[in-house]
Design an enzyme around this catalytic site. Structure first.
Site, short mmCIF file in Angstrom:
data_model
loop_
_atom_site.label_atom_id
_atom_site.label_comp_id
_atom_site.label_asym_id
_atom_site.label_seq_id
_atom_site.Cartn_x
_atom_site.Cartn_y
_atom_site.Cartn_z
CG HIS A 188 -1.71 1.26 1.38
ND1 HIS A 188 -2.71 1.60 0.49
CD2 HIS A 188 -1.65 2.26 2.29
CE1 HIS A 188 -3.24 2.74 0.87
NE2 HIS A 188 -2.62 3.17 1.95
CE LYS B 236 -0.28 6.10 1.51
NZ LYS B 236 -1.14 6.38 2.69
CG ASP C 179 -5.09 2.06 -3.11
OD1 ASP C 179 -4.80 2.16 -1.90
OD2 ASP C 179 -6.03 1.37 -3.53
#
Length: 309
Positions: free
Chosen positions: A140, A161, A179
């Protein structure tokens, strides 16, 4: 174990199928390929039967020079081992005998457009197979290419992020994956970062939704893959928790046995996280070139102390 089918090879390199059309589902598990040379003269002690067999101009010319019976014997000895396929990188003329043998043994026989040397074709094929068959791990995070350097952005959900990635794209850097980042181990000490195909070109931003960065910002905003050089972890700001201004060595994060230099950056409102990531990347480049600002600073301090003494 990961596999690639002969059909994948045909589609990727636009190969023509001369024989074995019904057997293109055969699997390939080795990234190396083989050019049979010694095998044509009867030496099979180290014949890698699980590899793709490449026949270039040199091999085909040799076969053409043999008598019909001798050629039948030499080729028959090789097809007897049932390699996954043969790829001919030469003229198609005069391959009837090879087509016959492959048809009988149900081995796919493929041919390139022979516009490049066998060496160049083999190099491209090996590179493709090494990537497709490489051990991989999904994590992730976000993968970016910043100033030509591949980086991972990690951190807890909601730390920022994707928003940071969006800012970096606006500064001319490239998104690789958001992702879900797929890491592929290439060789002993190299990691390749890429997307999982479903998320290709997409960036998910809270309150905004899903963005296609290529449609919004052009092809320069996206890159298919990048070699990972730096691992950056974004964490929430905690006062007096992080004091690494004079750190002279990187910490490391390990993925599939490969150690990647790691940096932690604390996030808080108003902090230019994208700018700090750019600074971390450029500082890493300088360290690779042999320069350390911390070492130079300490050298100046030591020099000043010596002069004062």
């Amino acid at each position: 174990m990961k596999k690639v089918t002969v059909q994948n090879i045909v589609e990727t390199f636009s190969l023509k199928v001369l024989a074995g059309e019904k057997h293109l589902n055969k699997t390939i598990t080795q990234s190396n390929v083989h050019r049979p040379g010694l095998e044509f003269v009867g030496y099979f002690d180290f014949f890698p039967t699980e590899r793709i067999q490449i026949l270039g101009t040199k091999e085909i010319t040799y076969l053409h020079m043999l008598s019909k019976e001798e050629r039948k014997t030499r080729i028959g000895n090789i097809v007897h081992y049932h390699p996954p396929c043969f790829i001919v990188n030469s003229e198609e003329e005069g391959l009837t005998y090879l087509t016959h043998h492959c048809t009988e043994e149900e081995i796919p026989l493929l041919i390139t457009n022979h516009k490049e040397s066998s060496t160049d074709f083999i190099e491209k094929l090996r590179l493709y197979l090494s990537k497709e068959l490489a051990p991989q791990l999904s994590i992730h995070g976000v993968c970016m290419n910043v100033s030509g350097i591949g980086i991972l952005l990690r951190g807890n959900s909601g730390v920022g992020k994707s928003e940071t990635a969006h800012t970096l794209i606006g500064r001319g850097h490239r998104l690789v994956a958001d992702d879900i980042v797929v890491l592929k181990k290439i060789g002993l000490q190299a990691l390749l970062g890429t997307h999982d195909k479903k998320t290709k070109e997409f960036l998910a931003l809270r309150s905004i939704g899903l963005l296609n960065v290529v449609r919004l910002y052009g092809s320069k905003a996206f890159q298919e893959e990048t070699r990972i050089a730096l691992d950056i972890k974004l964490t929430k700001w905690e006062k007096d928790d992080l004091n690494n201004e004079l750190d002279q060595e990187f910490h490391y994060t390990e993925y599939m046995g490969v150690k990647i230099p790691s940096v932690e950056i604390q996030v808080q409102p108003g902090r230019d996280v994208a700018g700090l990531i750019e600074a971390a990347v450029h500082n890493w480049i300088l360290k690779k070139q042999g320069y350390s600002a911390a070492e130079e600073f300490m050298s100046r301090i030591e020099s000043e102390i010596e002069n004062s003494d």
